[in-house]
Design a protein around this motif. Structure first.
Motif, PDB file in Angstrom:
ATOM      1  N   GLU A 216     -82.782  76.207 -50.448  1.00  0.00           N
ATOM      2  CA  GLU A 216     -84.002  76.230 -49.638  1.00  0.00           C
ATOM      3  C   GLU A 216     -85.235  75.759 -50.397  1.00  0.00           C
ATOM      4  OE1 GLU A 216     -84.422  79.312 -46.463  1.00  0.00           O
ATOM      5  OE2 GLU A 216     -83.050  80.372 -47.816  1.00  0.00           O
ATOM      6  N   VAL A 217     -85.260  75.941 -51.713  1.00  0.00           N
ATOM      7  CA  VAL A 217     -86.427  75.526 -52.493  1.00  0.00           C
ATOM      8  C   VAL A 217     -86.145  74.320 -53.388  1.00  0.00           C
ATOM      9  CG1 VAL A 217     -87.492  77.794 -52.451  1.00  0.00           C
ATOM     10  CG2 VAL A 217     -86.039  77.183 -54.367  1.00  0.00           C
ATOM     11  N   GLY A 218     -84.892  74.069 -53.682  1.00  0.00           N
ATOM     12  CA  GLY A 218     -84.534  72.899 -54.473  1.00  0.00           C
ATOM     13  C   GLY A 218     -85.036  72.958 -55.903  1.00  0.00           C
ATOM     14  N   GLU A 219     -85.345  71.773 -56.414  1.00  0.00           N
ATOM     15  CA  GLU A 219     -85.820  71.655 -57.800  1.00  0.00           C
ATOM     16  C   GLU A 219     -86.910  70.607 -57.849  1.00  0.00           C
ATOM     17  OE1 GLU A 219     -84.051  70.338 -62.164  1.00  0.00           O
ATOM     18  OE2 GLU A 219     -82.659  70.893 -60.565  1.00  0.00           O
TER      19      GLU A 219
ATOM     20  N   MET B 281    -102.588  67.340 -56.986  1.00  0.00           N
ATOM     21  CA  MET B 281    -101.355  67.433 -57.762  1.00  0.00           C
ATOM     22  C   MET B 281    -100.413  66.279 -57.476  1.00  0.00           C
ATOM     23  SD  MET B 281    -100.557  71.275 -56.688  1.00  0.00           S
ATOM     24  CE  MET B 281    -102.007  72.061 -56.075  1.00  0.00           C
ATOM     25  N   LYS B 282     -99.628  65.987 -58.484  1.00  0.00           N
ATOM     26  CA  LYS B 282     -98.478  65.113 -58.302  1.00  0.00           C
ATOM     27  C   LYS B 282     -97.300  66.048 -58.096  1.00  0.00           C
ATOM     28  CE  LYS B 282     -95.719  61.608 -60.671  1.00  0.00           C
ATOM     29  NZ  LYS B 282     -95.576  60.853 -61.945  1.00  0.00           N
ATOM     30  N   LEU B 283     -96.613  65.899 -56.970  1.00  0.00           N
ATOM     31  CA  LEU B 283     -95.490  66.757 -56.608  1.00  0.00           C
ATOM     32  C   LEU B 283     -94.220  65.920 -56.674  1.00  0.00           C
ATOM     33  CD1 LEU B 283     -94.223  69.332 -55.426  1.00  0.00           C
ATOM     34  CD2 LEU B 283     -95.065  68.621 -53.183  1.00  0.00           C
ATOM     35  N   GLU B 284     -93.314  66.319 -57.556  1.00  0.00           N
ATOM     36  CA  GLU B 284     -92.073  65.569 -57.760  1.00  0.00           C
ATOM     37  C   GLU B 284     -90.885  66.446 -57.369  1.00  0.00           C
ATOM     38  OE1 GLU B 284     -92.425  63.187 -61.706  1.00  0.00           O
ATOM     39  OE2 GLU B 284     -93.674  65.005 -61.914  1.00  0.00           O
ATOM     40  N   PHE B 285     -90.161  66.014 -56.348  1.00  0.00           N
ATOM     41  CA  PHE B 285     -88.937  66.706 -55.945  1.00  0.00           C
ATOM     42  C   PHE B 285     -87.756  66.046 -56.647  1.00  0.00           C
ATOM     43  CE2 PHE B 285     -91.720  67.348 -52.245  1.00  0.00           C
ATOM     44  CZ  PHE B 285     -91.667  68.718 -52.148  1.00  0.00           C
ATOM     45  N   VAL B 286     -86.841  66.868 -57.148  1.00  0.00           N
ATOM     46  CA  VAL B 286     -85.631  66.368 -57.797  1.00  0.00           C
ATOM     47  C   VAL B 286     -84.424  66.637 -56.891  1.00  0.00           C
ATOM     48  CG1 VAL B 286     -84.147  66.595 -59.831  1.00  0.00           C
ATOM     49  CG2 VAL B 286     -86.638  66.735 -60.073  1.00  0.00           C
ATOM     50  N   LYS B 287     -84.337  67.879 -56.387  1.00  0.00           N
ATOM     51  CA  LYS B 287     -83.250  68.273 -55.486  1.00  0.00           C
ATOM     52  C   LYS B 287     -83.839  68.969 -54.284  1.00  0.00           C
ATOM     53  CE  LYS B 287     -79.760  69.015 -59.059  1.00  0.00           C
ATOM     54  NZ  LYS B 287     -78.946  70.005 -59.736  1.00  0.00           N
ATOM     55  N   PRO B 288     -83.348  68.853 -53.119  1.00  0.00           N
ATOM     56  CA  PRO B 288     -82.096  68.215 -52.738  1.00  0.00           C
ATOM     57  C   PRO B 288     -82.196  66.697 -52.642  1.00  0.00           C
ATOM     58  CG  PRO B 288     -83.128  69.131 -50.791  1.00  0.00           C
ATOM     59  CD  PRO B 288     -83.982  69.509 -51.969  1.00  0.00           C
ATOM     60  N   PHE B 289     -83.398  66.141 -52.757  1.00  0.00           N
ATOM     61  CA  PHE B 289     -83.571  64.696 -52.740  1.00  0.00           C
ATOM     62  C   PHE B 289     -84.743  64.348 -53.649  1.00  0.00           C
ATOM     63  CE2 PHE B 289     -85.953  66.675 -49.355  1.00  0.00           C
ATOM     64  CZ  PHE B 289     -87.227  66.162 -49.527  1.00  0.00           C
TER      65      PHE B 289
END
Length: 184
Positions: free
Chosen positions: A91-94, A110-118
């Motif tokens: 639900e929160v990923g990485e 902010m720079k927001l970088e998602f790694v997972k789930p995508f």
């Protein structure tokens, strides 16, 4: 006879898949989600909740989705250069957030970088405007959808989904600010 039916089925599937790919490719790449709320506290109090990542778990809607998420902090404790990284459940990923600009009582970007789930990179911004003894806070997330993001947006209303999370965050922040005010 069987061979003709199979060919027709394959052509039909190819036609549907081709149509889907065309529809997805024509979707807009840019997205923007914005919500505003009034928090019953002066800008300095509300700004402090956002500008210091170590305060986020007290009001972030995602913190409650995975209380066991692994959180790490780097750089300064608050303001420009502060980094918050997390790794949690589905639900929160990485991902990680880095404060790129901080103007006291006015703006946190902010720079927001998602790694997972995508994988995805967005810009998130909070602005603060005094309204008497309260603060109007605007929370915005903007970025570009890749092909998968465009496809997902056909089936999910991302503005509603993310916007609902923003609204929950504001509700949580109101509670945190009210509780902090009682302690003063």
């Amino acid at each position: 006879m069987k061979q003709t039916v199979i060919i027709r089925i394959l052509v039909g599937i190819a036609f549907i898949l081709g149509g889907f790919l065309v529809i997805v490719s024509t979707r807009p790449a840019d997205f923007r989600v914005t919500r505003t709320a009034t928090i019953p506290a002066p800008p300095s109090i509300v700004f402090a909740q956002v500008n210091d990542f170590q305060q986020w778990n007290s009001w972030s809607p995602w913190a409650k989705l995975d209380p066991a998420a692994k959180n790490t902090f780097e750089g300064p404790t608050a303001g420009e250069g502060a980094i918050f990284a997390w790794a949690g459940n589905n639900e929160v990923g990485e991902g990680r957030m880095t404060i790129t600009e901080s103007r006291p009582d006015e703006l946190v970007q902010m720079k927001l970088e998602f790694v997972k789930p995508f994988e995805s990179i967005c810009t998130t911004e909070f602005t603060f405007k005094p309204e008497g003894e309260e603060t109007a806070v605007t929370w915005t997330m903007a970025g570009k959808n890749n092909f998968i993001g465009k496809a997902v947006s056909l089936f999910m209303d991302c503005d509603k989904m993310i916007g609902d999370q923003f609204e929950q965050g504001f509700a949580n922040m109101k509670t945190v600010v009210a509780t902090s005010a009682k302690k003063l």
